[in-house]
Scaffold this active site. Structure first.
Site, PDB file in Angstrom:
ATOM      1  CB  VAL A  97      -1.073   0.116   1.196  1.00 10.89           C
ATOM      2  CG1 VAL A  97      -1.818   1.383   1.217  1.00 10.89           C
ATOM      3  CG2 VAL A  97      -1.917  -1.017   1.234  1.00 10.89           C
ATOM      4  CE  LYS A  98       6.136   2.615  -2.131  1.00  9.66           C
ATOM      5  NZ  LYS A  98       7.289   2.662  -1.025  1.00  9.66           N
ATOM      6  CB  THR A  99      -1.177   5.297  -3.989  1.00  6.29           C
ATOM      7  OG1 THR A  99      -1.697   4.364  -4.562  1.00  6.29           O
ATOM      8  CG2 THR A  99       0.201   5.575  -4.387  1.00  6.29           C
ATOM      9  CG  ASP A 102      -1.238   0.920  -4.219  1.00  8.94           C
ATOM     10  OD1 ASP A 102      -1.805   0.629  -5.161  1.00  8.94           O
ATOM     11  OD2 ASP A 102      -0.164   1.379  -3.944  1.00  8.94           O
TER      12      ASP A 102
END
Length: 203
Positions: A97-99, A102
């Site tokens: 989960v980078k954004t 995500d």
């Protein structure tokens, strides 16, 4: 290399998953004796390259004062350990989960929690996560949460979802295939309950 080390002109190629098939998951197993040896050799530190990252003082306001964030990447530390190796893990064990895009996917039925509390892609996904592109206004978590007051839409059979403009999802929205939702009205619009499959929705 890290994204912060990538020149702007190379960014598209850097993100090409067909060209670069392996990614650092930022999980390191370190031999503490070897780590102490590196500390002793380098005056109590690990000699990591320093990267610059352009930011603004207020990340929510692009007009606020620009600053340079100096950082080091722990993944670069492997170059300091003689004999360091990589462990290849399947995509099923990695749910990054980078954004907020995500995060929206992760909160949907495209993922499930196993009996031993691991987050994995639902079997129907065949190991491939949905491609979600949220409007820039949803960059931060609190803003992203306003898009789904009734819970995340169903993305189990979604290939790609693009959201442009300010929207909210009603309860029981199902996205299948490739769907683009556009709202250029300037005010928030609701995506009504129902199934949307391989189409562009103008609100």
């Amino acid at each position: 290399r890290e994204s912060a080390q990538c020149p702007n002109e190379d960014e598209k190629a850097f993100q090409d998953v067909a060209k670069y098939k392996y990614f650092n998951t930022n999980n390191l197993w370190v031999d503490l004796v070897a780590l102490k040896g590196i500390f002793d050799k380098n005056g109590g530190s690990v000699p990591l390259p320093v990267m610059t990252n352009e930011k603004t003082v207020d990340p929510r306001d692009k007009r606020s004062t620009k600053v340079l964030q100096l950082e080091t990447a722990m993944g670069a530390a492997i170059s300091c350990f003689q004999g360091a190796v990589a462990v290849l893990i399947p995509r099923s064990r990695f749910a990054p989960v980078k954004t907020t895009s995500d995060l929206l996917a992760l909160r949907s039925d495209a993922y499930e929690i196993t009996e031993d509390f691991r987050i994995t892609l639902a079997p129907v996904r065949n190991g491939v996560p949905p491609d979600i592109k949220l409007d820039g206004r949803y960059k931060f978590v609190d803003a992203m949460e306003t898009i789904m007051p009734n819970g995340a839409p169903s993305l189990a059979e979604c290939k790609k979802l693009v959201v442009e403009g300010e929207v909210t999802f009603a309860k029981d929205v199902v996205i299948k295939g490739t769907v683009t939702i556009k709202n250029s009205s300037g005010s928030c619009k609701e995506v009504a309950s129902g199934t949307y499959e391989d189409k562009t929705v103008e609100l």
